[in-house]
Design a protein around this motif. Sequence first.
Motif, PDB file in Angstrom:
ATOM      1  N   ILE A  52       0.771  -1.343  -0.468  1.00 45.11           N
ATOM      2  CA  ILE A  52      -0.050   0.559   0.299  1.00 45.11           C
ATOM      3  C   ILE A  52       1.447   1.333  -0.069  1.00 45.11           C
ATOM      4  O   ILE A  52       1.027   2.157  -0.896  1.00 45.11           O
ATOM      5  CB  ILE A  52      -0.965  -0.453   1.457  1.00 45.11           C
ATOM      6  N   ALA A  53       2.045   1.480   0.818  1.00 49.50           N
ATOM      7  CA  ALA A  53       2.757   2.632   1.110  1.00 49.50           C
ATOM      8  C   ALA A  53       3.977   1.771   2.027  1.00 49.50           C
ATOM      9  O   ALA A  53       4.189   0.140   2.282  1.00 49.50           O
ATOM     10  CB  ALA A  53       1.971   3.372   1.264  1.00 49.50           C
ATOM     11  N   GLY A  54       4.711   2.636   1.799  1.00 49.14           N
ATOM     12  CA  GLY A  54       6.488   2.243   2.827  1.00 49.14           C
ATOM     13  C   GLY A  54       7.861   2.305   2.161  1.00 49.14           C
ATOM     14  O   GLY A  54       8.031   2.471   0.233  1.00 49.14           O
ATOM     15  N   THR A  55       8.887   1.827   2.646  1.00 49.62           N
ATOM     16  CA  THR A  55       9.838   0.652   1.475  1.00 49.62           C
ATOM     17  C   THR A  55      10.500   0.388   2.121  1.00 49.62           C
ATOM     18  O   THR A  55      10.160  -0.136   2.824  1.00 49.62           O
ATOM     19  CB  THR A  55      10.683   2.736   2.330  1.00 49.62           C
ATOM     20  N   LEU A  56      11.211  -0.585   1.493  1.00 58.42           N
ATOM     21  CA  LEU A  56      11.012  -2.162   1.253  1.00 58.42           C
ATOM     22  C   LEU A  56      12.186  -1.823  -0.028  1.00 58.42           C
ATOM     23  O   LEU A  56      12.584  -1.906  -0.873  1.00 58.42           O
ATOM     24  CB  LEU A  56      10.181  -3.148   1.228  1.00 58.42           C
ATOM     25  N   ALA A  57      13.386  -3.043   1.014  1.00 56.80           N
ATOM     26  CA  ALA A  57      14.760  -2.360   0.801  1.00 56.80           C
ATOM     27  C   ALA A  57      15.665  -3.989   0.633  1.00 56.80           C
ATOM     28  O   ALA A  57      15.496  -4.916   1.507  1.00 56.80           O
ATOM     29  CB  ALA A  57      15.851  -1.413   1.181  1.00 56.80           C
TER      30      ALA A  57
END
Length: 264
Positions: A178-183
Amino acid sequence: MSTLTLREAPPERLDFLNINPLALSRLSQGEAERLEVGTTRTGVRLGDCFSVALDKSDTLTIEGGHERLDRVGASLSEGTIRVTGDVGQRVGAGMAGGSLTVTGNAGPYAASGATGGTITIAGDAGDHAGGAVYAAKVGLDGATLIIRGTAGVHLGDRMRRGTILAGRAGALAGSRMIAGTLAALSVGDHPGLGMRRGTLLLGAHGRMAETFVETGAHDLVFLRLLAKALRGLSPEHADLLAKPLRRYSGDLATIAKGEIWVAA
């Protein structure tokens, strides 16, 4: 520092939802030892499996983890919990603040629904880490989840806010995001499948879904700010942003406002 020392392997799965520094600071040692943590009718109490030493501080150490310890840190809103060893499912689920560190591995659904604080897993994590549990609407919802080892499939499924860092992950990382940051340094097939918004930063990936389109290379201020933010959490992940990056936009099967950045 309060300490719980595992004396023997738990005879059943234990629920640590209500075991946190703030709750224990209000109890005597005897009261703490009588806390119900079992998940069956046998009635396992904290003192049945752990030696308890309390000092009323905001730090709790669990010496000797086990895969049957579920929901460790799930009610943490302040203070620190450190687990020496493994934990079971839903570690840090619903956590609102504070710091939770696991030196071993974690089961599925780590940090599901966590709204604040930092959860660090030094080993591996199971499927759906930072993901939505069962029929929940969202997964990670504002916290920071760091997995030094390997995460399973569906890392960050339906995450809405916050940051997830992983060494490696299985297929479908960032699915339904939906949103956010994934690395992650590498992930399996179909990263970001069904994502609506949010950012994936990948060192390598498997097969990309056909509903993502490459939009070229970009030099954005956002990327430099992201690198600065990640530097304090994991220099290895921040270094991905120093490389040439390819950008993919999608998922075109949804509203297509998500982005995947891949280090060349």
